[in-house]
Design a protein around this motif. Structure first.
Motif, PDB file in Angstrom:
ATOM      1  N   THR A  36     -15.779  40.966  22.703  1.00 32.80           N
ATOM      2  CA  THR A  36     -15.837  41.742  21.468  1.00 32.80           C
ATOM      3  C   THR A  36     -17.127  41.444  20.721  1.00 32.80           C
ATOM      4  OG1 THR A  36     -13.429  41.709  21.310  1.00 32.80           O
ATOM      5  CG2 THR A  36     -14.634  42.236  19.301  1.00 32.80           C
ATOM      6  N   GLN A  93     -21.362  49.275  22.631  1.00 32.83           N
ATOM      7  CA  GLN A  93     -20.213  49.100  23.516  1.00 32.83           C
ATOM      8  C   GLN A  93     -20.608  49.570  24.897  1.00 32.83           C
ATOM      9  OE1 GLN A  93     -17.107  51.593  22.073  1.00 32.83           O
ATOM     10  NE2 GLN A  93     -17.969  53.425  22.956  1.00 32.83           N
ATOM     11  N   GLN A 115     -16.632  45.500  23.752  1.00 30.53           N
ATOM     12  CA  GLN A 115     -16.037  46.487  22.851  1.00 30.53           C
ATOM     13  C   GLN A 115     -16.575  46.265  21.443  1.00 30.53           C
ATOM     14  OE1 GLN A 115     -11.798  45.989  22.687  1.00 30.53           O
ATOM     15  NE2 GLN A 115     -11.902  43.972  21.779  1.00 30.53           N
ATOM     16  N   PRO A 116     -16.519  47.289  20.601  1.00 35.29           N
ATOM     17  CA  PRO A 116     -16.963  47.136  19.217  1.00 35.29           C
ATOM     18  C   PRO A 116     -16.115  46.095  18.487  1.00 35.29           C
ATOM     19  CG  PRO A 116     -16.444  49.436  19.711  1.00 35.29           C
ATOM     20  CD  PRO A 116     -16.019  48.624  20.884  1.00 35.29           C
ATOM     21  N   LEU A 122     -12.506  50.942  22.929  1.00 35.39           N
ATOM     22  CA  LEU A 122     -12.280  50.251  24.186  1.00 35.39           C
ATOM     23  C   LEU A 122     -11.539  51.125  25.186  1.00 35.39           C
ATOM     24  CD1 LEU A 122     -12.180  47.757  25.990  1.00 35.39           C
ATOM     25  CD2 LEU A 122     -10.076  47.120  24.833  1.00 35.39           C
TER      26      LEU A 122
END
Length: 134
Positions: A36, A93, A115-116, A122
């Protein structure tokens, strides 16, 4: 039966040959790992054949033709067997890989996902990656 044993022998030989040029064996990330943005990611390895990993480079794209995004670390002690990368919050991302070392003495991680920070997109990346794999 003979061709079965020949195939197994060929696969074992290919694994040994490919491992000979690698400076380490990546244990994290593994294929499908999700990191993340804005959070630390523990990168780990075993069996280093060098004392210092000259650089760890973030890359993206087709695994057979990775495009380097830039180094995330340099002169990392291989004996530490891990490195904690503080992933920037503004990183795009996507699907990435890591390149350890400098050519020709390199190792590659499997592809992983970033992922952001809020995890909002996601699922779309996972579906795309899933379609590519299948």
């Amino acid at each position: 039966m003979k061709s079965f044993f020949s195939a197994i022998t060929a696969l074992a030989l290919a694994a040994v040959v490919s491992a000979q040029g690698s400076i380490l064996s990546v244990t994290n990330p593994i294929n499908g790992t999700v990191f993340t943005a804005g959070k630390p990611a523990i990168i780990s390895w075993t069996h280093p054949t060098v004392d210092i990993i000259s650089q760890i480079v973030l890359a993206h794209g087709d695994p057979s033709n990775l495009q380097q995004d830039g180094p995330i670390a340099s002169n990392v002690s291989a004996a530490a067997l891990s490195y904690t990368w503080n992933i920037p919050t503004d990183i795009a991302q996507g699907v990435y890989a890591l390149i350890f070392g400098t050519s020709p003495n390199v190792a590659y991680s499997p592809q992983f996902i970033i992922q952001p920070a809020d995890g909002s997109k996601l699922h779309g990346i996972m579906r795309k990656k899933q379609r590519k794999i299948n």
